[in-house]
Design an enzyme around this catalytic site. Structure first.
Site, PDB file in Angstrom:
ATOM      1  CG  ASP A  79      -0.992  -0.584   2.399  1.00 38.86           C
ATOM      2  OD1 ASP A  79      -0.348  -1.408   1.925  1.00 38.86           O
ATOM      3  OD2 ASP A  79      -0.600   0.626   3.639  1.00 38.86           O
TER       4      ASP A  79
ATOM      5  CG  ASP B 222       1.972   6.705   2.354  1.00 35.91           C
ATOM      6  OD1 ASP B 222       2.302   7.732   2.166  1.00 35.91           O
ATOM      7  OD2 ASP B 222       1.427   5.373   2.839  1.00 35.91           O
TER       8      ASP B 222
HETATM    9  P1  AMP Z   1       1.143   3.752   6.342  1.00 38.87           P
HETATM   10  O1  AMP Z   1       1.661   2.488   6.490  1.00 38.87           O
HETATM   11  O2  AMP Z   1       1.437   5.003   7.661  1.00 38.87           O
HETATM   12  O3  AMP Z   1       1.239   4.468   5.118  1.00 38.87           O
HETATM   13  O4  AMP Z   1      -0.585   3.461   6.791  1.00 38.87           O
HETATM   14  C1  AMP Z   1      -1.015   2.282   6.903  1.00 38.87           C
HETATM   15  C2  AMP Z   1      -2.116   2.361   6.909  1.00 38.87           C
HETATM   16  O5  AMP Z   1      -3.086   3.228   8.102  1.00 38.87           O
HETATM   17  C3  AMP Z   1      -3.493   3.947   5.697  1.00 38.87           C
HETATM   18  O6  AMP Z   1      -3.932   3.095   5.925  1.00 38.87           O
HETATM   19  C4  AMP Z   1      -3.202   4.499   7.028  1.00 38.87           C
HETATM   20  O7  AMP Z   1      -4.014   5.050   6.083  1.00 38.87           O
HETATM   21  C5  AMP Z   1      -4.144   4.346   8.033  1.00 38.87           C
HETATM   22  N1  AMP Z   1      -2.861   5.356   9.364  1.00 38.87           N
HETATM   23  C6  AMP Z   1      -1.836   5.521   9.839  1.00 38.87           C
HETATM   24  N2  AMP Z   1      -1.540   6.201  10.827  1.00 38.87           N
HETATM   25  C7  AMP Z   1      -3.646   6.791  10.868  1.00 38.87           C
HETATM   26  C8  AMP Z   1      -3.740   7.277  12.013  1.00 38.87           C
HETATM   27  N3  AMP Z   1      -3.468   7.630  12.651  1.00 38.87           N
HETATM   28  N4  AMP Z   1      -5.245   7.049  11.718  1.00 38.87           N
HETATM   29  C9  AMP Z   1      -6.355   6.851  10.851  1.00 38.87           C
HETATM   30  N5  AMP Z   1      -5.783   6.122  10.319  1.00 38.87           N
HETATM   31  C10 AMP Z   1      -3.990   5.753  10.277  1.00 38.87           C
HETATM   32 MG    MG Z   2       0.742   4.527   3.793  1.00 37.54          MG
END
Ligand code: AMP
Ligand code: MG
Length: 508
Positions: free
Chosen positions: A252, A262
């Site tokens: 993702d 990201d």
């Molecule tokens: P990442 O690995 O940080 O890119 O995030 C993985 C998933 O977690 C993605 O779907 C993000 O949108 C979600 N995500 C990360 N942090 C938050 C947060 N504080 N609130 C809601 N969703 C989050």
């Molecule tokens: Mg992400």
């Protein structure tokens, strides 16, 4: 200069059926203020520093209002996280406000990260803290200046609204720009739901907009997969050559455009350590520095699988089959340029860099051999990667030259001397001029990178004292990473002892 009121929106992604996203509204934050901005990124939208200071635009980029023409959505996607399929992810805290069409005709999607909860937030609060936002802002713009494909960062807007992580922190929103934020996981979600139509629809959309050269092909999908593979291989070559570790290479977080996407617990190598793990939640080292090219290859197989409804398995595996060669060639070319050597030669065995200590079968002095040997010495001596390469630019290839500043990087002086004499002999054999090579190498070896400790100093000052001058200084410095900037010599140095304790996790 135009203001935000002159922006033209042309929301391609939001014009797709709502299978691909949810229409959302950002959750407002109290009293937003501008923390920092990137003049270069503003320019992409045709805006300037005066425009970004307009209270209406700051309110917009805080998620407190929308401009006419915006159509905010949160994208749906899934993904393999640390090797395991997670059926529903999606923008849990990012909101795509709309796509700006600039005067040059380019489309730039404008996305707020940290804009509040969406239908995909799962347990999260939808927020981002100032600390992680500064890291993302600085690194996006630094990567761009290094010539590495990446999403961009327009600005950070802060608010004193508390956000709770390990401790109470304050909220911030990064405005990110990219032609598209579509990820490998944007396709995977429909593959696992057995929905072929959306896979085709999304592929057609991405091809028409971002791979227009394929649009006339009778069957564009295999070529699309091949081009994504090639872009990803090139991106990995760039990460490995500069010493960048992403930290969370889940599918993702893999861009369909081959962009770095990201920024979480990323890190640049200080001492050269092939097994460097920048994400302290990654206990198994799945995303260790030297694993990245292989992880990307694995991620591409997941994309290929998601596209199999559009082609046969054999075709899909053919489309991704060039990855190892393309990566190897691109990596060797970049490394050769960094060492001031001609590209070419055998790429086998050059990677993984975990080959340190494995020995080298090639006996004649080749580019590959010289680079591998140097990397082994760097790893054994824990030499700073960026500093070594920058000092190497000044290498004196004359017989008997001692190359003192470079030699001082190594504990194993004899090991360095042996390598240096082989390197010098190769340069002399090539007729390489020290002066010309220095200039070329300085354009390939940055002096300044976003070291963790530099980001940390800027973050502490911003968070503790509301003083954003260090963020701005670092941002300006990193937009010219290859230039000598004598007043900032200290920013090119190895990390101080206190910085070895910095740990970066997914909590952001
Ligand atoms: P990442 O690995 O940080 O890119 O995030 C993985 C998933 O977690 C993605 O779907 C993000 O949108 C979600 N995500 C990360 N942090 C938050 C947060 N504080 N609130 C809601 N969703 C989050
Ligand atoms: Mg992400």
């Amino acid at each position: 200069m135009p203001s935000h009121r002159d922006l033209t929106f042309d929301n391609g992604f939001a014009a797709l059926p709502d299978t691909f996203y949810s229409r959302v509204q950002a959750t407002p934050v109290p009293d937003p203020y501008l923390v920092c901005h990137s003049p270069d990124a503003l320019d992409l939208l045709g805006l300037d520093a005066d425009a970004i200071r307009h209270p209406e635009l700051i309110e917009t980029l805080a998620g407190n209002r929308v401009l006419p023409g915006m159509d905010p959505v949160a994208a749906l996607y899934a993904g393999h996280q640390f090797g395991h399929y997670v059926p529903q992810l999606g923008d849990g805290r990012a909101i795509l406000l709309g796509e700006v069409r600039n005067a040059a005709g380019e489309g730039w999607e404008v996305q707020l990260k940290g804009a509040g909860r969406t239908p995909y937030s799962r347990g999260g609060d939808g927020r981002a803290v100032l600390r992680s936002s500064i890291r993302e802002f600085l690194c996006s713009e630094a990567m761009h200046a290094l010539g590495i494909p990446t999403t961009r960062a327009l600005c950070i807007v802060g608010s004193d609204r508390p956000v709770y992580r390990e401790d109470a922190e304050t909220a911030a929103l990064v405005t990110r720009l990219a032609p598209s934020f579509v990820r490998f996981g944007s396709f995977e979600v429909f593959y696992y739901r057995n929905q072929v139509e959306p896979i085709k629809h999304l592929a057609d959309y991405v091809i028409a907009r971002y791979y227009p050269e394929l649009a006339t092909l009778a069957d564009p999908y295999p070529e699309f997969l091949r081009l994504v593979t090639l872009r990803t291989a090139e991106l990995m070559a760039q990460w490995q050559a500069v010493g960048f570790s992403h930290g969370v290479m889940n599918t993702d977080n893999m861009s369909i455009l081959g962009l770095t996407l990201d920024y979480g617990p990323f890190g640049f190598l200080d001492a050269f350590d092939p097994g460097y793990i920048c994400n302290h939640s990654d206990t198994g080292g799945r995303y260790a520095f030297d694993q990245q090219p292989d992880v990307a290859a694995w991620n591409i197989t997941k994309l290929a699988q998601a596209l199999v409804p559009l082609m046969s398995v054999e075709t899909a595996s053919g489309a991704i089959g060039e990855y190892p060669q393309v990566f190897g060639k691109a990596y060797l070319e970049r490394m050769a340029a960094k060492f001031g050597l001609p590209p070419g030669g055998d790429t086998s065995g050059l990677y993984p860099q975990g080959a340190a200590g494995r020995g080298c079968k090639d006996t004649k002095v080749s580019t590959t051999t010289l680079i591998m040997e140097a990397l082994q010495l760097l790893a054994q001596n824990r030499v700073d990667y960026t500093l070594f390469l920058r000092r190497l630019c000044d290498f004196d290839s004359s017989t008997g030259a001692s190359n003192t500043p470079l030699r001082d990087c190594f504990l194993d002086r004899a090991g360095f001397d042996a390598w240096a004499s082989r390197y010098a002999a190769a340069l002399r054999q090539l007729g390489s001029s020290d002066v010309a090579r220095r200039q070329a190498m300085r354009a390939a070896n940055p002096k300044y990178i976003l070291r963790n400790h530099l980001a940390e100093i800027a973050i502490r000052r911003a968070a503790d004292e509301r003083d954003y001058s260090e963020v701005n200084r670092l941002h300006a410095l990193l937009t010219r990473p290859f230039d000598e900037q004598p007043e900032y010599e200290a920013y090119a140095a190895e990390p101080p002892d206190w910085a070895r304790k910095i740990e970066v996790s997914c909590s952001s």
